[in-house]
Every structure is written in structure tokens, then in C-alpha cells.
Design a protein around this motif. Structure first.
Motif, PDB file in Angstrom:
ATOM      1  N   GLY A  30      49.841  44.673  38.613  1.00 45.26           N
ATOM      2  CA  GLY A  30      50.575  45.216  37.329  1.00 45.26           C
ATOM      3  C   GLY A  30      50.532  46.855  37.306  1.00 45.26           C
ATOM      4  O   GLY A  30      49.733  47.147  38.481  1.00 45.26           O
ATOM      5  N   THR A  31      50.992  47.379  36.483  1.00 46.00           N
ATOM      6  CA  THR A  31      51.017  48.938  36.316  1.00 46.00           C
ATOM      7  C   THR A  31      50.390  49.366  35.078  1.00 46.00           C
ATOM      8  O   THR A  31      50.635  48.663  34.053  1.00 46.00           O
ATOM      9  N   VAL A  32      49.354  50.081  35.131  1.00 43.46           N
ATOM     10  CA  VAL A  32      48.608  50.786  33.686  1.00 43.46           C
ATOM     11  C   VAL A  32      48.400  52.017  33.875  1.00 43.46           C
ATOM     12  O   VAL A  32      48.768  52.601  34.617  1.00 43.46           O
ATOM     13  N   ASP A  33      48.181  52.770  32.698  1.00 41.72           N
ATOM     14  CA  ASP A  33      47.867  54.076  32.908  1.00 41.72           C
ATOM     15  C   ASP A  33      46.572  54.471  32.394  1.00 41.72           C
ATOM     16  O   ASP A  33      46.143  55.757  32.621  1.00 41.72           O
ATOM     17  N   GLY A  34      45.562  53.500  32.558  1.00 38.78           N
ATOM     18  CA  GLY A  34      44.134  53.605  32.319  1.00 38.78           C
ATOM     19  C   GLY A  34      43.517  53.299  33.712  1.00 38.78           C
ATOM     20  O   GLY A  34      42.935  54.512  34.305  1.00 38.78           O
ATOM     21  N   GLY A  35      43.401  52.219  34.245  1.00 33.25           N
ATOM     22  CA  GLY A  35      42.786  51.941  35.349  1.00 33.25           C
ATOM     23  C   GLY A  35      42.189  50.500  35.297  1.00 33.25           C
ATOM     24  O   GLY A  35      42.629  49.685  34.525  1.00 33.25           O
ATOM     25  N   VAL A  36      41.407  50.289  36.412  1.00 31.73           N
ATOM     26  CA  VAL A  36      40.721  49.049  36.519  1.00 31.73           C
ATOM     27  C   VAL A  36      39.321  49.130  36.327  1.00 31.73           C
ATOM     28  O   VAL A  36      38.742  50.083  37.279  1.00 31.73           O
ATOM     29  N   TYR A  37      38.564  48.704  35.569  1.00 33.71           N
ATOM     30  CA  TYR A  37      36.996  48.599  35.456  1.00 33.71           C
ATOM     31  C   TYR A  37      36.581  47.568  35.893  1.00 33.71           C
ATOM     32  O   TYR A  37      37.173  46.485  35.822  1.00 33.71           O
ATOM     33  N   VAL A  38      35.723  47.675  36.731  1.00 35.61           N
ATOM     34  CA  VAL A  38      34.821  46.674  37.476  1.00 35.61           C
ATOM     35  C   VAL A  38      33.207  47.294  37.523  1.00 35.61           C
ATOM     36  O   VAL A  38      33.127  47.950  37.816  1.00 35.61           O
ATOM     37  N   LEU A  61      33.305  49.737  28.296  1.00 39.88           N
ATOM     38  CA  LEU A  61      34.385  50.207  28.502  1.00 39.88           C
ATOM     39  C   LEU A  61      34.818  51.667  27.767  1.00 39.88           C
ATOM     40  O   LEU A  61      33.943  51.766  26.916  1.00 39.88           O
ATOM     41  N   PRO A  62      35.718  52.316  28.317  1.00 40.72           N
ATOM     42  CA  PRO A  62      36.244  53.701  27.917  1.00 40.72           C
ATOM     43  C   PRO A  62      36.475  53.215  26.225  1.00 40.72           C
ATOM     44  O   PRO A  62      37.060  52.421  25.878  1.00 40.72           O
ATOM     45  N   ASP A  63      36.011  54.006  25.211  1.00 41.77           N
ATOM     46  CA  ASP A  63      36.186  53.832  23.893  1.00 41.77           C
ATOM     47  C   ASP A  63      37.722  54.052  23.434  1.00 41.77           C
ATOM     48  O   ASP A  63      37.988  53.218  22.444  1.00 41.77           O
ATOM     49  N   ASN A  64      38.505  54.469  24.132  1.00 36.50           N
ATOM     50  CA  ASN A  64      40.224  54.191  24.090  1.00 36.50           C
ATOM     51  C   ASN A  64      40.776  53.185  24.998  1.00 36.50           C
ATOM     52  O   ASN A  64      41.964  53.429  24.931  1.00 36.50           O
ATOM     53  N   ALA A  65      39.949  52.507  25.755  1.00 32.74           N
ATOM     54  CA  ALA A  65      40.816  51.366  26.393  1.00 32.74           C
ATOM     55  C   ALA A  65      41.527  50.449  25.521  1.00 32.74           C
ATOM     56  O   ALA A  65      40.833  49.867  24.676  1.00 32.74           O
ATOM     57  N   GLU A 145      36.414  44.232  24.070  1.00 35.43           N
ATOM     58  CA  GLU A 145      36.951  45.242  23.054  1.00 35.43           C
ATOM     59  C   GLU A 145      36.478  46.710  23.805  1.00 35.43           C
ATOM     60  O   GLU A 145      35.743  46.611  24.942  1.00 35.43           O
ATOM     61  N   ALA A 146      36.960  47.705  23.332  1.00 32.12           N
ATOM     62  CA  ALA A 146      36.650  48.845  23.892  1.00 32.12           C
ATOM     63  C   ALA A 146      35.262  49.178  23.574  1.00 32.12           C
ATOM     64  O   ALA A 146      34.635  48.765  22.673  1.00 32.12           O
ATOM     65  N   GLY A 147      34.320  49.857  24.470  1.00 33.23           N
ATOM     66  CA  GLY A 147      32.922  50.174  24.214  1.00 33.23           C
ATOM     67  C   GLY A 147      32.070  48.901  24.758  1.00 33.23           C
ATOM     68  O   GLY A 147      32.493  48.452  25.811  1.00 33.23           O
ATOM     69  N   GLU A 148      31.052  48.801  24.288  1.00 35.53           N
ATOM     70  CA  GLU A 148      30.075  47.428  24.667  1.00 35.53           C
ATOM     71  C   GLU A 148      30.835  46.236  24.629  1.00 35.53           C
ATOM     72  O   GLU A 148      31.093  45.832  23.524  1.00 35.53           O
ATOM     73  N   ASN A 149      30.398  45.529  25.732  1.00 38.39           N
ATOM     74  CA  ASN A 149      30.828  43.863  25.660  1.00 38.39           C
ATOM     75  C   ASN A 149      29.543  43.523  26.405  1.00 38.39           C
ATOM     76  O   ASN A 149      29.244  43.751  27.351  1.00 38.39           O
ATOM     77  N   THR A 150      29.033  42.073  26.030  1.00 37.19           N
ATOM     78  CA  THR A 150      27.918  41.637  26.515  1.00 37.19           C
ATOM     79  C   THR A 150      28.300  40.138  27.036  1.00 37.19           C
ATOM     80  O   THR A 150      28.667  39.243  26.215  1.00 37.19           O
ATOM     81  N   ALA A 151      27.853  39.757  28.195  1.00 36.68           N
ATOM     82  CA  ALA A 151      28.125  38.410  28.782  1.00 36.68           C
ATOM     83  C   ALA A 151      26.607  37.950  28.975  1.00 36.68           C
ATOM     84  O   ALA A 151      25.582  38.491  29.156  1.00 36.68           O
ATOM     85  N   VAL A 152      26.584  36.464  28.555  1.00 36.04           N
ATOM     86  CA  VAL A 152      25.378  35.923  28.796  1.00 36.04           C
ATOM     87  C   VAL A 152      25.406  34.808  29.718  1.00 36.04           C
ATOM     88  O   VAL A 152      26.265  33.987  29.254  1.00 36.04           O
ATOM     89  N   VAL A 153      24.573  34.554  30.775  1.00 37.72           N
ATOM     90  CA  VAL A 153      24.632  33.408  31.581  1.00 37.72           C
ATOM     91  C   VAL A 153      23.247  32.618  31.311  1.00 37.72           C
ATOM     92  O   VAL A 153      22.250  33.367  31.606  1.00 37.72           O
ATOM     93  N   SER A 154      23.192  31.422  31.051  1.00 38.70           N
ATOM     94  CA  SER A 154      21.932  30.777  31.097  1.00 38.70           C
ATOM     95  C   SER A 154      22.068  29.482  31.996  1.00 38.70           C
ATOM     96  O   SER A 154      23.106  28.902  31.947  1.00 38.70           O
ATOM     97  N   THR A 155      21.061  29.255  32.479  1.00 43.09           N
ATOM     98  CA  THR A 155      21.053  28.024  33.508  1.00 43.09           C
ATOM     99  C   THR A 155      19.840  27.106  33.298  1.00 43.09           C
ATOM    100  O   THR A 155      18.694  27.712  32.754  1.00 43.09           O
TER     101      THR A 155
END
Length: 411
Positions: A30-38, A61-65, A145-155
């Protein structure tokens, strides 16, 4: 109206002809005006084996994302390329459980007949296994969300042989930020293996490849283009883009890593752009390829208009409104393809090109001339777009024609 012709199948083409795998294919563009965060967590050898373990990874992520699309991907090592060493994986994101996965299927090399003839095992619609790794992927657009996001993986092991080390946790996000930039992107996902077995035992050479179908406007001027690869290997691979060699790097983790290159000078602004990847050591896997292109256009218009530049059809004369179907896209759990006997999402985007607001209207979706569903849009401002999702469950593997129609405008 607009037509979408596709071939429905329950598998993909072979990768390494000895082992198997899943070549990379597009899951989002697609097309965006911010970018792709990875960004990624890259697994290390000090996790320990055969015991329960948990990895937390925070992504900022950026605060305004303003998120348009987001995917979380993680891989878990079971301990053997073919045996069924069983365990569990629990995945959560921002406190919400995404999956409580049971990892308990064997994998058979394609040279030995594969897995019901396939070059991989599809555990469910968001988990697959290739050799010793389980890959899990989740659409987290509504959770991020904009800002911090947390993933947790448990095995945790279900038998004494299950390894359970977490190789990779990657978040990919396409977002807008109101800057007015124009950034076209495509995200390709797979689980593509490249091993020495195919050369030593079959006398063949396997080089993986994946295509990006760029669609920049004719009057565009390229500002930047970046290619990113996320791989699962202790030694980085060898890469080309449109036939040009790209420099290899050093894996950031014991088993995984990523590379990013400036490919502005190599990019074809429309049509196919090809990435190839090959092993530099005994074993290599490619998981993600991400292409982003920033451009400007000479044509006038709202710099914040981020609608896709795809062929659209006109629904007919509608006085001072001009409604047309802009795109029809199909996906299944974020994967840009259709599956038989499963619910697939068909996303129809409508645009109002007229000078005035459109009153309510219906969108109808047909498969091979048979109405699947009709949905009403209450209205659409001039210059605005609206995307409506339909569910489609085809019963057999064949070619289908999907047709989206704006059937009427209600007073």
C-alpha cells in the motif's frame, strides 16, 4: 465495477527440493505517509534447552504513528528437523493473548514425500512448520499503539526432547504520521529453507527469490528506496536485487538476523523487482522481505492523500458524485492469498471522485457471478475512500472471478 481473477490453491511452489519450505509471497502492500517500522528480537544460545522459557520484547513506535497494518511474527525451535518433539508456545501482545499454540506435528522432507505432498506443514491458519522451526504470525493492527508495545513469547516442553528456544520475535508496522510524504511499500513473508542437502544429495542448486510489484505513479520522482530482509541463520546469506549484488552482514543473534540496503539505484518504479537469497553456510532460512519507496509527484493534489494507485472501474453516472471501486484485495489471517474451505477476507475499497458527498449506497460482491454478500455504506465524502470487508469461503481449488459492484445510490 472491478474484477479480480485469481487461482485458488492450498499450497505454494516448492522451495529447496530436498527439504522443502515456503517461498516468500506478498502479505501486504500500500501507500502511507509515515513509513514501515520493523524491529526484532534475535534469539541467542543462552536461553537454555528442554525447559520453560519466556522472552519479553518491547517495540517503540513514533509517538505520532497512526497504524494502518501491523503483524507480529515469532519462531520457535523444536529440536529436530523431522521428529515430533512436542511443546507449547503462548504469545501475547500488549497484554492480549494472541495464541496458545500446541506444537506437536512431525515434518517430512519433500524428497521423502513431504507432508501430504506439501513442502511444509500448515499447523493452523497462522502457524506452520518447516524443518525444526515453528513459525507463528498474527495480525495485531487493532492492538498496537503509538509508543511502546510489548510482545511476550513463552514456551514449555510436552516431552523431554522439545528444545523450545525462541529464535525470532519481529514486529512489522505500516503507519501514517501526517507528514504528507508518499511511501509505497510491500511486505513479503515466507519460511524458505536453503540447505546443503539439495546440492550434496541431488546435485542441484537452490536460490530463493521473491518479487515486489512496484506501482509508483507515472509522474513520480524517486526520493529513496530501502530493502530489508529478516532471516533465520547463524551465518547471513548472499543476496541480489534486480541482478545487483547486495553486501551480506553478520547475524545479530545466534540463529537470526536482518539486513537493510539502499536500493534506490536498482529500483524499477513499476512492475517486478526481484530479490534473491542464497545460503553462505550449511543452512539458511528467509522469513521476511520488505521494500519501501519514498517518492514525490508533479501532479497537484492533497499531499496527504494516501490512496492506492491501482486500476479502478467506474460505477456509472451518479450526478455530482462519482463512486468507483478502487481495489479488491483478498487475504487470510494477513496472508495475501485464498484458501479452500476456510473463511477468506475480501476487502473492497470504494472512492468518491465527485465534487459532493455521496449518500448511502450498496456494495455487492460476486464470485463467478453468484452474489456472496451485499453491504451498505451510509455515505462517503468527496475525495474519501471506504474499505468494506466481506467473508468468502470457496469450496474447491480452481480459478475464480471476484466482482465488486456499486449497485445503487439510495436517496
Amino acid at each position: 465495477m472491478i474484477l479480480l481473477t485469481l487461482t485458488l490453491s492450498s499450497g505454494v511452489c516448492l522451495a529447496d527440493n530436498y527439504v522443502g519450505g515456503i517461498p516468500l509471497t506478498s502479505v501486504q502492500s500500500g501507500t502511507v505517509d509515515g513509513g514501515v517500522y520493523v524491529d526484532s528480537y534475535y534469539g541467542t544460545a543462552d536461553q537454555g534447552i528442554n525447559d520453560a522459557k519466556t522472552i519479553d520484547q518491547t517495540f517503540t513506535l513514533p509517538d505520532n504513528a497512526k497504524v494502518e497494518w501491523a503483524m507480529l511474527l515469532t519462531t520457535v525451535y523444536c529440536g529436530h528437523m523431522q521428529n515430533n518433539y512436542s511443546g507449547t508456545a503462548n504469545v501475547s501482545f500488549n497484554g492480549m493473548t494472541l495464541g496458545n499454540e500446541t506444537l506437536n506435528v512431525p515434518f517430512h522432507f519433500i524428497v521423502d514425500g513431504g507432508n501430504d505432498g506439501e513442502a511444509y506443514v500448515q499447523v493452523n491458519d497462522h502457524v506452520n512448520r518447516v524443518t525444526s522451526d515453528y513459525m507463528m504470525y498474527y495480525n495485531v493492527t487493532s492492538l498496537i499503539e503509538a509508543g511502546e508495545n510489548t510482545a511476550v513469547v513463552s514456551t514449555a516442553p510436552l516431552d523431554s526432547s522439545f528444545d523450545g528456544r525462541i529464535k525470532l520475535i519481529t514486529l512489522v508496522v505500516a503507519y501514517n504520521d501526517g507528514s504528507g510524504n508518499k511511501i509505497w511499500y510491500q511486505i513479503n513473508r515466507g519460511h524458505d529453507a536453503d540447505t546443503y542437502y539439495v546440492e550434496d544429495y541431488q546435485g542441484e542448486t537452490y536460490v530463493g527469490s521473491t518479487d515486489f510489484e512496484a506501482d509508483l505513479p507515472e509522474d513520480s520522482s524517486l526520493v529513496d528506496a530501502e530493502l530489508t530482509v529478516v532471516h533465520m541463520a547463524s551465518t547471513d546469506g548472499a543476496y541480489t536485487f534486480n541482478g545487483n549484488n547486495l553486501a551480506s552482514g553478520t547475524s545479530q543473534g545466534t540463529y537470526c538476523g536482518s539486513d537493510a540496503w539502499d536500493v534506490k539505484d536498482y529500483l524499477e518504479s513499476t512492475g517486478k523487482n526481484t530479490l534473491t537469497y542464497d545460503r553462505n553456510a550449511a543452512f539458511y532460512k528467509c522469513a521476511l522481505g520488505i521494500l519501501t519507496t519514498e517518492y514525490t509527484t508533479s501532479s497537484s493534489g492533497d499531499p496527504g492523500d494516501n490512496t492506492s494507485n491501482e486500476t479502478s472501474g467506474n460505477s456509472g453516472e451518479m450526478s455530482s458524485t462519482d463512486l468507483s471501486v478502487q481495489t479488491v484485495k483478498i487475504s487470510h489471517n494477513g496472508f495475501a492469498r485464498a484458501w479452500d474451505n476456510l473463511n477468506n477476507t475480501v476487502s473492497v475499497t470504494v472512492i468518491n471522485n465527485g465534487p459532493e458527498k455521496a449518500d448511502s449506497f450498496d456494495i455487492e460482491l460476486y464470485s463467478d457471478g453468484i452474489l456472496i454478500e451485499s453491504k451498505q455504506v451510509p455515505g462517503l465524502a468527496n475525495g474519501a475512500t471506504e474499505t468494506v470487508d466481506f467473508l468468502w469461503k470457496p469450496e474447491e481449488i480452481k480459478d475464480y472471478i471476484l466482482r465488486a459492484v456499486i449497485s445503487q445510490v439510495l436517496p
